[in-house]
Design an enzyme around this catalytic site. Structure first.
Site, PDB file in Angstrom:
ATOM      1  N   LYS A 130       0.965  -1.171   0.123  1.00 20.32           N
ATOM      2  CA  LYS A 130      -0.062  -0.009  -0.045  1.00 20.32           C
ATOM      3  C   LYS A 130       0.900   1.219   0.079  1.00 20.32           C
ATOM      4  CE  LYS A 130      -3.921   2.023   2.678  1.00 20.32           C
ATOM      5  NZ  LYS A 130      -4.833   1.762   3.759  1.00 20.32           N
ATOM      6  N   SER A 149      -9.339   2.148   2.398  1.00 19.48           N
ATOM      7  CA  SER A 149      -8.085   2.909   1.936  1.00 19.48           C
ATOM      8  C   SER A 149      -7.182   1.557   1.226  1.00 19.48           C
ATOM      9  CB  SER A 149      -7.651   3.684   2.699  1.00 19.48           C
ATOM     10  OG  SER A 149      -6.952   3.169   3.938  1.00 19.48           O
ATOM     11  N   SER A 164     -10.148  -0.476   6.636  1.00 23.38           N
ATOM     12  CA  SER A 164      -9.400  -0.559   5.643  1.00 23.38           C
ATOM     13  C   SER A 164      -8.777  -1.934   5.296  1.00 23.38           C
ATOM     14  CB  SER A 164      -8.382   0.450   5.417  1.00 23.38           C
ATOM     15  OG  SER A 164      -9.178   1.858   4.946  1.00 23.38           O
TER      16      SER A 164
END
Length: 621
Positions: free
Chosen positions: A241, A313, A337
């Site tokens: 990420k 996210s 998330s």
């Protein structure tokens, strides 16, 4: 009569989550500042906004009253100050006390605030200066701290097609690599090709780390050729990420404000994976500043249904793993998330116990809530990745030596597992058939403000990390004005006392959950917002596992291959992640939902990418 009726300014509009437009908040923030919020320095309000921001007549009128409120001595407009105190629910002081408060705030509070801000708030994001107060989720579990004993696989043969290779598990790919049926450089090429092929549809990649990937893959092959095998992640590609720093590459945090940012620091989790021989092929989408799935380049889609978005996210890690673009990825959760995007995209994921994985080199929202965790094809893969990345990070004071037992050695027949009303009964029945004692269960607690505690904690912490971002007006160009800008403008009005009270209420919640947790684990919905907030506040680990699929609602004429995923969560006590992993592995040993492939590369004529469905917004950071 409400206190603001005594002040010659119009009353504030009612604020609701996600419902106020940007211009409304410009007015509100201007109005609040002009009324002199006693517990903050209002120097960044409309008087110092950039030139393109104009003040409405109403707001300009309130500027005349600002001087009255900020004046000292006998001429002070006490009614206006009382109105400001009313916004903080502290309008019970008498006039003399209000004058005294005003004097003390300007002589003492604001100088201290400004001094502290200068010391620690000049940089946005990150764990630059972690607070001295540290959240510890420990419930007293103290097993031995040893590495897991991974199951062996044998007889694995290289498939003919690259697609079949792309959907193999980490253990299967590791066996192909270890037995020299495939090289790390070949694997890297396969996954880079898939990333580039499907990213235009899914919008799930921010940066290809191609040069680094080829270098790391070559090193992995050379080590193996010398007889050095580092373990099951040796030579295996993966994604991070894009809130996780890798030297030489952009770490954009998904935000247009930071899209050129390069942090020349190796995040601790990246160091762990690099030491294990894993190969980084891409920095994957983070929603802007780790909030939902909108980022500066678009919005990440769900591979199982491209007319939906991924939510949460960690959208990039979830979508990429689901679509066979990486074998595994590392994402993060502060409040949903990991759970939301893994459930939406139909992948297996683990939100580990708070503090299990170090976070240095990672953008921070809340030091007491942020967690890193793996998105994988299976619970077995999650266990392997967790084993590599867990442990004490010397630069993250909240991280700890992991107290997790070996999930591969758990005897599940000794476990008592509860199931909530919203549990997927297939999971309950299968675990019961394997000898697990399954019992109806309900978490009992009296705290009725769980979601509010989470919001106060996260929003205030986030604002502390991005104070300069807000003060400089950069929130005005944020990708989705109903997200962080709304949250953080409101957070500016949360008094320190009430933030601490929220933490005390959190302590009460933790105590009640600990007393109520009378089973070894429980099964329940993984995306119920109350459970998401509760689990993150308490530090509970949860496994998210796919349990089936159903047809999409309102399919196009002629049918569609697109599907809606069905998932459930397996929750355990802090530091007992191994139990959740063991139960998930037991369930997946006799089911194949986790092995299904989304129709991303088999879309039919009835599956255009149009009329994208945007689900109602819920805070998913």
């Amino acid at each position: 009569m409400p206190p603001w009726d005594k002040c010659p300014t119009p009353p504030l509009p009612r604020l609701t989550r996600g419902g106020a437009a940007s211009h409304t908040f410009q007015f509100v923030v201007g109005l609040l500042c002009c009324q002199v919020l006693l517990y903050s320095d209002a120097s960044f309000c409309p008087t110092s906004l950039p030139p393109h921001h104009s003040l409405s007549n109403s707001t300009a009128t309130t500027m005349d009253h600002k001087n009255k409120c900020q004046s000292s001595g006998k001429n002070i407009d006490v009614s206006c100050l009382r109105s400001s105190l009313g916004l903080l629910d502290v309008s019970f002081f008498n006039d003399e006390q209000i004058v005294e408060i005003n004097k003390g705030v300007h002589e003492l509070n604001i100088p201290i605030i400004q001094a502290n801000r200068k010391l620690v708030a000049s940089e946005n994001g990150g764990l630059h200066y972690p607070p001295a107060l540290v959240f510890n989720p420990d419930w007293g579990h103290r097993p031995t701290n040893k590495r897991f004993k991974y199951p062996s696989v044998s007889g694995i043969r290289r498939p003919e097609s690259d697609e079949d290779i792309a959907f193999m598990s980490v253990l299967e790919l590791a066996e192909l690599f270890r037995t020299k049926q495939i090289t790390s450089q070949e694997l890297t090429q396969i996954f880079l090709r898939r990333l580039k092929e499907f990213n235009p549809v899914l919008e799930n990649v921010i940066t290809y780390t191609e040069e680094l990937a080829h270098k790391q893959a070559k090193q992995a092959d050379e080590l193996l050729a010398k007889g050095v095998y580092l373990g099951p992640l040796h030579g295996i590609p993966y994604g991070l990420k894009d809130i996780i720093a890798v030297p030489g590459y952009k770490t954009t945090w998904g935000s247009k404000t930071f899209k050129a940012q390069v942090i020349d620091k190796e995040a601790w989790v990246y160091k762990r994976l690099k030491a294990a021989g894993a190969v980084l092929v891409a920095k994957l989408v983070s929603g802007s500043l780790a909030y939902d799935d909108i980022w500066f380049g678009g919005r990440t889609r769900n591979p199982w249904n491209i007319e939906e978005f991924s939510t949460g996210s960690s959208a990039g890690p979830a979508a990429s793993t689901s679509a066979g673009m990486v074998p595994f990825a590392i994402g993060s959760e502060t409040a949903g998330s990991i759970t939301y995007p893994s459930a939406r995209c139909g992948v297996t994921a683990l939100r580990p116990t708070f503090g299990t994985v170090g976070r240095s080199g990672v953008m921070s929202i809340s030091e007491s809530l942020d967690k890193l965790g793996p998105f994988c094809r299976s619970a077995t893969d999650c266990a392997i990745v967790l084993d590599i990345i867990r442990g004490k990070d010397p630069d993250d004071i909240s991280s700890r030596e992991s107290h997790i037992d070996d999930p591969f050695s758990v005897d599940i027949t000794n476990l008592t597992v509860g199931y909530l009303d919203d549990a997927e009964m297939e999971v309950v029945n299968i675990l019961a058939s394997k000898g697990v004692k399954m019992v109806p269960f309900q978490l009992n607690y009296t705290v009725d403000s769980v979601q509010g505690i989470l919001n106060f904690t996260m929003d205030v912490d986030m604002l502390a990390h991005f104070d300069e971002w807000q003060r400089s007006g950069q929130d005005n160009v944020y990708e989705a004005q109903d997200q962080w800008p709304t949250e953080l403008r409101r957070a500016r009005l949360i008094p320190a006392v009430d933030y601490i009270q929220a933490q005390r209420a959190r302590g009460k919640l933790i105590k009640e959950i600990r007393e109520s947790f009378t089973v070894d684990a429980f099964i329940g919905n993984a995306t119920d917002w109350e459970k998401v907030c509760l689990g993150n506040l308490v530090g509970l680990p949860v496994m998210v596992i796919p349990t089936g699929f159903k047809n999409i609602s309102d399919p196009p004429l002629g049918g569609s291959r697109r599907r809606t995923t069905i998932t459930t969560g397996i929750y355990t006590r802090p530091d007992q992640d191994h139990i959740a992993l063991a139960l998930a592995m037991a369930y997946q040993s006799v089911t194949n939902h986790h092995k299904q492939r989304p129709p991303i590369n088999h879309l039919g004529p009835n599956d255009p990418i149009s009329h994208v469905f945007a689900p109602p917004r819920v805070l998913r950071v």
